[in-house]
Write a protein that holds these residues in place. Structure first.
Motif, PDB file in Angstrom:
ATOM      1  N   HIS A  41     -11.873  52.407-120.075  1.00 58.71           N
ATOM      2  CA  HIS A  41     -11.938  53.785-120.263  1.00 58.71           C
ATOM      3  C   HIS A  41     -10.771  54.539-119.378  1.00 58.71           C
ATOM      4  N   SER A  47      -8.581  54.056-126.648  1.00 60.92           N
ATOM      5  CA  SER A  47      -9.072  55.060-127.708  1.00 60.92           C
ATOM      6  C   SER A  47     -10.832  55.181-127.687  1.00 60.92           C
ATOM      7  N   PHE A  48     -11.260  56.320-127.499  1.00 59.72           N
ATOM      8  CA  PHE A  48     -12.571  56.596-127.308  1.00 59.72           C
ATOM      9  C   PHE A  48     -13.430  56.229-128.651  1.00 59.72           C
ATOM     10  N   HIS A  51     -16.894  60.490-129.563  1.00 59.88           N
ATOM     11  CA  HIS A  51     -16.157  61.582-129.449  1.00 59.88           C
ATOM     12  C   HIS A  51     -16.369  62.675-128.237  1.00 59.88           C
ATOM     13  N   LYS A  54     -14.688  61.333-125.448  1.00 57.73           N
ATOM     14  CA  LYS A  54     -13.297  61.807-125.451  1.00 57.73           C
ATOM     15  C   LYS A  54     -12.961  63.220-125.200  1.00 57.73           C
TER      16      LYS A  54
END
Ligand SMILES: Nc1ncnc2c1ncn2[C@@H]1O[C@H](COP(=O)(O)OP(=O)(O)OP(=O)(O)O)[C@@H](O)[C@H]1O
Ligand SMILES: [Mg+2]
Length: 525
Positions: A41, A47-48, A51, A54
């Motif tokens: 992470h 890329s998460f 959402h 993110k």
């Protein structure tokens, strides 16, 4: 210490991560005891999948908010006797589950599944959360989108969900202890001058190899012929040498003849020699290999490739201890022990009349049947280590190590019986690793790297996205059993204890998923 970096690449963990993400929308990450996130992470290009996370990590202090949660949860878990907790995050109404990784009674890290909301989450809660996010520096649109993406969970869901998160930490523990055990075993291999792991230059600790060692040990003082059968690259020549060098003939010659390399006439004169004038161009007597090997051992490799007429001649050497040089009228005496090998199905050849039965029974006094590598998976780590050491020594580079992921990939690959293939792969990896001490899977040959990556169903990682949760969990179960069987060397009692199910139910599941590969390969039952 746990090697966290590689955990995310393990099949079972990756699959669980997918399931948790697909059905509950959460991210999974792990932390060590210093509250540090040790999963991907924090990578720049991560890329998460979730959402909200993110958006959170996009805030100036997003990582710090998470850090506070991690600290609070870790400290709480130290006190807690349970395996996991459901915690409230810094963000109002947002929750996560954290599960302890405990190895030998010692708490070593935490697996997190984050974030989600409860199904009691109201409009007002949403407003409150949005407000807090904006205060923390989020743009309103981002906050709204982030909240929309949070999945709701019922309290019944949570128990089930937490169990799956616990499975992740169990898997970390299992893998970690498996690696430690393996390292200990390899250490043992190196320190012990190993009766068990080694016989002459043969390496292998599997039961099948040990049975072969003890057979070879028993026949070491005998004069009997030995017949070795095995697929390509299973070590037939090594066995032949071991037979010779442990026999009373060891100070005389070991002579290997590849029967398939000669045509019949040439083989004849190579083996038995010829007398002057035996054929045009035979200007003087020539000693045959049988004469050179006198007092020693002759290894007739690929004996399945010899013609029927050559077989008659070999039979005569074995039966009468004499042979006739080409063109000669009086036989010569042979004092040679015969070891023969083939990768051909001799029984079938006999049925078709392509191999003489009388010769077979003469040679086959002691039969060594070499199992292919796929039937002795537990030899792979010791062989890998052996070839690694050999290669590093030969090329004068400091000893390297295999990464866990690389080891896993090598264990997964169904080596089509060939130790030579494994040896070549290790050599290749050593060369490609250059100055790197740790050998990562990146340089593995494509066939090994890609093996098992794209199972039959649906999307690339193999989760059946069309089916329901049940189907995905069944797939996961099958995967865990398959990997477990390999790990436990197909010992079902051991695996059932590890997985916490009864032996009977494990057996049922193995049947259900058709997982007893070993049984199939060995043609047992
Ligand atoms: N048990 C083992 N331990 C260590 N090395 C092994 C073992 N088995 C095979 N090898 C290595 O694998 C390679 C192939 O072995 P070998 O030539 O004895 O096999 P083979 O059965 O005669 O093969 P082929 O059918 O191709 O003639 C060799 O480099 C050998 O050193
Ligand atoms: Mg050979």
């Amino acid at each position: 210490m746990i090697d966290w970096k590689e955990m995310g690449d393990l099949h079972v963990i990756a699959k669980l991560e997918e399931i948790l993400n697909k059905w509950w929308g959460v991210e999974m990450f792990w932390t060590d005891l210093h509250y540090k996130i040790r999963s991907k992470h924090l990578d720049k290009d991560y890329s998460f999948k979730n959402h909200f996370m993110k958006v959170q990590f996009g805030m100036s202090y997003g990582y710090e908010y998470m850090g506070q949660d991690v600290e609070k949860v870790t400290d709480g878990l130290h006190e807690n006797t349970g395996s996991h907790v459901v915690f409230d995050s810094f963000f109002k109404h947002v929750k996560g589950v954290a599960s302890k990784v405990v190895v030998d009674g010692e708490y070593l890290g935490t697996v997190f599944a984050y974030p989600f909301i409860m199904d009691s989450f109201t409009e007002a809660d949403s407003e409150e959360l949005k407000k807090q996010m904006i205060e923390c520096g989020s743009v309103e649109a981002d906050a709204v989108a982030a909240i929309e993406h949070l999945k709701r969970m019922s309290s019944a869901d949570i128990d089930y969900f937490s169990e799956l998160v616990d499975l992740v930490s169990d898997e970390v523990v299992t893998f970690h202890s498996e690696i430690s055990k393996r390292e200990a075993r390899i250490h043992e291999l190196n320190s012990e001058l190993g009766d068990k792991y080694r016989y002459h230059s043969m390496i292998g600790k599997s039961k099948k190899m040990q049975a072969i060692y003890s057979l070879l040990e028993k026949v070491s003082t005998s004069e009997s012929s030995v017949f070795i059968q095995g697929e390509n690259g299973t070590g037939k020549e090594l066995v032949a040498k071991a037979v010779h060098f442990s026999s009373p003939r060891k100070d005389n010659m070991f002579l290997a003849v590849n029967c398939s390399a000669f045509n019949d006439n040439l083989l004849d004169s190579e083996l038995f020699g010829h007398v002057k004038g035996a054929f045009t161009g035979a200007v003087k007597d020539k000693k045959g290999l049988f004469e050179s090997a006198n007092g020693g051992t002759m290894f007739l490799d690929e004996i399945g490739d010899t013609s029927l007429s050559m077989q008659v001649k070999l039979l005569r050497v074995l039966q009468e201890g004499t042979y006739l040089p080409v063109g000669a009228t009086t036989p010569k005496k042979a004092d040679v022990r015969i070891v023969a090998a083939t990768n051909k199905p001799v029984k079938e050849m006999m049925a078709k009349g392509e191999f003489r039965e009388d010769l077979f029974y003469r040679i086959n006094v002691i039969n060594v049947n070499l199992p292919p590598l796929r039937e002795r998976n537990d030899d792979i780590p010791v062989l890998m280590d052996h070839f690694l050491k050999k290669r590093c020594d030969e090329s004068g580079v400091p000893m390297k190590t295999f990464s866990k992921k690389c080891m896993e990939k090598m264990l997964d690959y169904p080596w089509p019986g060939n130790v030579r293939e494994l040896e070549n792969e290790v050599e290749r990896l050593v060369v490609l690793a250059g100055d790197e001490k740790n050998i990562t899977p990146d340089n593995l040959s494509a066939r090994i790297l890609d093996h098992g990556e794209a199972p039959s169903s649906g999307n690339t990682r193999g989760i059946n996205t069309n089916g329901g949760l049940k189907a995905a969990l069944e797939e996961l179960e099958a995967l865990m059993i398959r990997e477990g069987l390999k790990r436990c060397n197909f010992n079902k009692s051991k695996l059932s204890k590890e997985l916490g199910v009864s032996r009977a139910s494990l057996i049922m599941k193995v049947e259900k998923y058709g997982l007893d590969k070993r049984k199939k390969a060995a043609g047992e039952e």
